[in-house]
Design a protein around this motif. Sequence first.
Motif, PDB file in Angstrom:
ATOM      1  N   GLU A   3      61.947  -1.318  18.966  1.00  0.00           N
ATOM      2  CA  GLU A   3      61.967  -2.171  19.499  1.00  0.00           C
ATOM      3  C   GLU A   3      62.412  -4.061  19.779  1.00  0.00           C
ATOM      4  OE1 GLU A   3      58.511  -6.137  18.168  1.00  0.00           O
ATOM      5  OE2 GLU A   3      57.732  -4.712  17.912  1.00  0.00           O
ATOM      6  N   GLN A  10      58.379  -2.107  28.854  1.00  0.00           N
ATOM      7  CA  GLN A  10      57.379  -3.091  27.890  1.00  0.00           C
ATOM      8  C   GLN A  10      55.919  -2.680  28.327  1.00  0.00           C
ATOM      9  OE1 GLN A  10      58.082  -5.397  25.450  1.00  0.00           O
ATOM     10  NE2 GLN A  10      60.184  -3.775  25.558  1.00  0.00           N
ATOM     11  N   THR A  87      55.614  -2.981  22.984  1.00  0.00           N
ATOM     12  CA  THR A  87      57.155  -1.540  23.457  1.00  0.00           C
ATOM     13  C   THR A  87      56.327  -0.149  23.450  1.00  0.00           C
ATOM     14  OG1 THR A  87      57.481  -1.561  21.856  1.00  0.00           O
ATOM     15  CG2 THR A  87      58.581  -3.039  22.621  1.00  0.00           C
TER      16      THR A  87
END
Length: 88
Positions: A3, A10, A87
């Motif tokens: 992350e 994203q 993510t």
Amino acid sequence: MTENDPHTRQLLVLPDRDAAEEAAETLAAELPGLDQPEIVRDALAGEDDAEDAQWLVVLDPPADGWTPALLHTLDTLAATHEGWRETA
């Protein structure tokens, strides 16, 4: 990738197609240096009803990676449309 990796793709997870399209248009206008976002329908596991789908705005990282300011912009935009950022 984790992350915290600035080169991670994203996802803006949004409740409907209109919100996803509006968010993608906003991103294109406010952050023209990003690649064109991809909009994808994501049916929830085990659900056949079209209303039980989320819409994803998929964003590849900029060449220099995501900065905290850019990630904050994505978080704010997602929240504006009753969604969130993840993510990939």
